[in-house]
Design a protein around this motif. Structure first.
Motif, PDB file in Angstrom:
ATOM      1  N   LEU A  53       0.892  -1.191   0.081  1.00 51.92           N
ATOM      2  CA  LEU A  53      -0.079  -0.031   0.009  1.00 51.92           C
ATOM      3  C   LEU A  53       0.894   1.096  -0.084  1.00 51.92           C
ATOM      4  O   LEU A  53       1.743   1.401   0.819  1.00 51.92           O
ATOM      5  CB  LEU A  53      -0.833  -0.106   1.297  1.00 51.92           C
ATOM      6  N   VAL A  54       0.593   2.219  -0.810  1.00 53.82           N
ATOM      7  CA  VAL A  54       1.607   3.162  -1.028  1.00 53.82           C
ATOM      8  C   VAL A  54       0.980   4.497  -0.706  1.00 53.82           C
ATOM      9  O   VAL A  54      -0.176   4.852  -1.122  1.00 53.82           O
ATOM     10  CB  VAL A  54       2.071   3.231  -2.470  1.00 53.82           C
ATOM     11  N   VAL A  55       1.535   5.390   0.073  1.00 55.20           N
ATOM     12  CA  VAL A  55       1.009   6.636   0.790  1.00 55.20           C
ATOM     13  C   VAL A  55       1.671   7.817  -0.106  1.00 55.20           C
ATOM     14  O   VAL A  55       2.821   7.549  -0.343  1.00 55.20           O
ATOM     15  CB  VAL A  55       1.292   6.805   2.304  1.00 55.20           C
ATOM     16  N   LYS A  56       0.737   8.529  -0.714  1.00 54.91           N
ATOM     17  CA  LYS A  56       1.406   9.620  -1.514  1.00 54.91           C
ATOM     18  C   LYS A  56       1.788  10.806  -0.610  1.00 54.91           C
ATOM     19  O   LYS A  56       0.938  11.303  -0.078  1.00 54.91           O
ATOM     20  CB  LYS A  56       0.222  10.171  -2.445  1.00 54.91           C
ATOM     21  N   ARG A  57       2.865  10.924  -0.469  1.00 55.80           N
ATOM     22  CA  ARG A  57       3.535  12.150   0.394  1.00 55.80           C
ATOM     23  C   ARG A  57       4.224  13.215  -0.307  1.00 55.80           C
ATOM     24  O   ARG A  57       3.932  14.335  -0.417  1.00 55.80           O
ATOM     25  CB  ARG A  57       4.358  11.622   1.567  1.00 55.80           C
ATOM     26  N   THR A  58       5.197  12.686  -1.380  1.00 53.12           N
ATOM     27  CA  THR A  58       5.688  13.863  -2.076  1.00 53.12           C
ATOM     28  C   THR A  58       5.344  13.734  -3.550  1.00 53.12           C
ATOM     29  O   THR A  58       5.358  14.911  -4.183  1.00 53.12           O
ATOM     30  CB  THR A  58       7.196  13.162  -2.314  1.00 53.12           C
ATOM     31  N   GLY A  59       4.652  12.921  -4.073  1.00 53.18           N
ATOM     32  CA  GLY A  59       4.140  12.989  -5.586  1.00 53.18           C
ATOM     33  C   GLY A  59       5.168  12.705  -6.475  1.00 53.18           C
ATOM     34  O   GLY A  59       4.489  12.872  -7.866  1.00 53.18           O
TER      35      GLY A  59
END
Ligand code: WTA
Length: 630
Positions: free
Chosen positions: A215-221
């Motif tokens: 599962l990937v959390v978008k922090r930097t984009g």
């Protein structure tokens, strides 16, 4: 006054601090806990919610595998979130967060529960069940905390890997824990730069086979690789109907595992320390309440990283159990300028600041003008953890940051203990550099090699004699090592691995590790890990690592390397090896110094004698070389 006159350089708390404190008389609390520590812990446990209460507070029939609150039913997350949501605390801020770039996010208890439930539902939809392991790898962002709580809510065991670790460190932890799911951020911000967490994870995943879903959390984009069938964006799943905002809570036995956390030990690979829902909950709740004196109106900031035990116990679980408002900051203390921390204390009105000596020394270097530009008058208490604090840094922290009115809680404890073990409380007289005395109900001693208590001011091995609720239950998958490492030197006593002395007032002065653990900037690393990272480079035949004193970091890593005979030494090799360690283990493990040598001092059985290397580097005389190989 709360105690008999004590000697030395003593700092007594003001009446104002004592008047506010939960505990005004340390001796009284200590005496009653000493008389019956089980009653003490039972009373603390009764302040929390249990689906079913215990048959026994402590079951010590199978030492050292202690069981606390036997047959009780509980879930720590119920006490962290649901319990508060049934009261007006529902709308209180649980978490305030500032990103390195200055963004702000805030979560009430209600919102944190909602987000936890939503993520928990996503995990369930991936088939995560009670007892499954989930690895979490990100920077200091709210999703880290939410992911931990989501796992615990459904009974999954979280294994957080510090976001400053890299490929091999992550791989080893994924493999050892046999994690089914990895939750990772695309990247994290550190001093204005991006740490590419997802691509580090991709490399680690190539080496580990057990992970089914990422599962990937978008922090930097920033652009990243998404592996079809394996990788999913968390925000996309959270937008689906499966991610609704209620999620029933798994009823856990008090002794069911809550999390595992890898830490460095005496030899070999890092080991997973296992903590449980019941005892760990009671220990962290109670210690934070009394030591940092949490009141409903406080804003509390533990500046550690959630990826280490300090963050688990005193950013995530302890504060939420106490219904506190916590502050979390993503980035570096000196970014973009050395006033960043002081600016945020002023901006958010922080009352309690808990950090490490290395951070204090690092900030001290920039001078008083930086903190003096800010209004720090909201501060009431300060804290320190991770390594002994030198009196000079203590006094600077007390005077410049605390304006001579904030007592410093120097808390000694370990990943294994789960909670503070030697610590003052706000009402206690302090001596700079001493963590004072054991927490009420905990009996500790300092022993010589023969197992006798040493005399005042003599140095010996620090041991713990009474069990406590948040004691580690075992090393995951390695109970023999648990017994061997902690319980075999002095039968019936827990060996801390630290040396210490006790002064005539009973105050304990911790000196440092006596084993192969190195504390670099408060981070715990093992000589074996650094050595194996070096040896994984094709040019290296053998390596030895030691810790040597360093002004800011406390300890710095020095290494001695034997190159393979076919390798030609060249100028760039040292830098290449340093980069290699950073890539495999993490930037924190990068050796300060690498020296090429022809041989290493070893015992006849082939063990590297690190104390010989240490003595040589420090120019000390070598004592007792009888076991050195010819
Ligand atoms: C050291 C960190 C002196 C000690 C919570 C211990 C300290 C090790 C202190 C555990 C302190 C921690 N004074 N030394 N206040 N706090 N230590 O597992 O050597 O990362 O054994 O847990 O840190 O490190 P760990």
């Amino acid at each position: 006054m709360n105690q008999k006159k004590i000697s030395g350089d003593v700092y007594s708390p003001s009446q104002q601090v004592i008047d506010k404190a939960h505990v005004k008389d340390w001796n009284k609390l200590n005496n009653s806990a000493f008389e019956n520590y089980l009653d003490f812990w039972e009373k603390e446990a009764n302040e929390l919610h249990w689906f079913k209460k215990w048959d026994k507070v402590l079951d010590d029939s199978n030492k050292p595998f202690f069981k606390w609150f036997t047959n009780a039913e509980v879930n720590i997350v119920y006490n962290c979130l649901d319990r508060h949501c049934e009261t007006p605390r529902r709308n209180k801020l649980a978490l305030l967060w500032e990103g390195e770039k200055g963004e702000f996010r805030g979560f009430s208890y209600f919102a944190l529960k909602r987000e936890t439930c939503r993520t928990a539902n996503v995990l369930k939809s991936l088939g995560v069940k009670k007892g499954d392991r989930v690895t979490i790898y990100m920077g200091r962002i709210p999703e880290l905390l939410i992911s931990m709580l989501a796992c615990a809510r459904i009974g999954a065991i979280h294994s957080v890997v510090y976001g400053g670790f890299t490929v091999e460190a992550l791989h080893e932890r994924l493999e050892d824990s046999q994690s089914k799911v990895l939750i990772v951020a695309d990247g994290s911000y550190q001093r204005g730069k991006i740490v590419p967490l997802k691509s580090i994870a991709d490399e680690a995943l190539q080496r580990a086979a057990t992970v089914e879903s990422v599962l990937v959390v978008k922090r930097t984009g920033e652009p990243i690789n998404m592996e079809p069938g394996r990788d999913m964006w968390l925000h996309e799943l959270l937008a689906l109907p499966i991610a609704n905002s209620t999620c029933s809570i798994e009823i856990m036995d008090a002794e069911d595992p809550l999390f595992m956390l890898y830490t460095s030990g005496t030899t070999g690979k890092p080991k997973a320390i296992l903590h449980t829902h019941g005892g760990y909950m009671v220990g962290t709740y109670s210690t934070l309440k009394y030591v940092f004196d949490i009141h409903d109106e406080d804003r509390y900031w533990c500046a550690a990283d959630p990826g280490w035990i300090t963050g688990h116990s005193y950013i995530v679980y302890g504060p939420l159990l106490n219904g506190a408002t916590s502050f979390m900051y993503e980035g570096a203390p000196t970014f973009p300028y050395p006033n960043r921390w002081w600016q945020m204390i002023e901006k958010y009105g922080i009352n309690i600041l808990y950090t490490a000596p290395t951070a204090i020394r690092g900030l001290m270097r920039f001078g008083e003008a930086w903190p003096n530009r800010h209004d720090l008058s909201s501060l009431r208490l300060l804290g320190s953890v991770g390594e002994p604090i030198n009196p000079e840094a203590w006094k600077w922290y007390h005077r410049v940051i605390g304006k001579d009115k904030c007592p410093i809680m120097d808390t000694w404890w370990q990943t294994e203990t789960g909670m503070f073990m030697i610590t003052p409380m706000p009402c206690v007289d302090l001596k700079p550099g001493s963590a004072t005395r054991p927490f009420p109900g905990i009996e500790m001693d300092i022993l010589n090699e023969q197992g006798e208590s040493v005399k005042p001011n003599e140095v010996g091995n620090l041991v713990i004699k009474t069990p406590w609720p948040s004691i580690m239950r075992t090393i995951y998958n390695d109970p023999d090592r648990f017994v061997q490492q902690y319980w075999s030197k002095y039968p019936g006593m827990y060996l801390t691995g630290d040396s210490a002395r006790r002064d005539e007032d009973g105050y304990i002065w911790v000196i440092g590790r006596v084993d192969d653990v190195i504390k670099v900037s408060g981070y715990r690393l093992g000589t074996a890990e650094v050595e194996s990272a070096l040896v994984s480079h094709p040019a290296v035949a053998e390596a030895a690592a030691i810790g040597l004193p360093h002004d800011i970091k406390g300890n710095a890593i020095y290494t001695y390397v034997i190159l393979k005979s076919s390798v030609v030494k060249h100028d760039k090799l040292i830098e290449e090896l340093r980069q290699h360690v950073s890539h495999e283990l993490g930037p924190i493990a990068k050796p300060e110094h690498i020296e090429f040598v022809e041989s290493l001092p070893k015992t006849r059985s082939g063990k590297i004698m690190r104390r010989v290397l240490r003595a040589r580097a420090l120019g000390e005389e070598l004592k007792d070389l009888s076991t050195l190989e010819e």
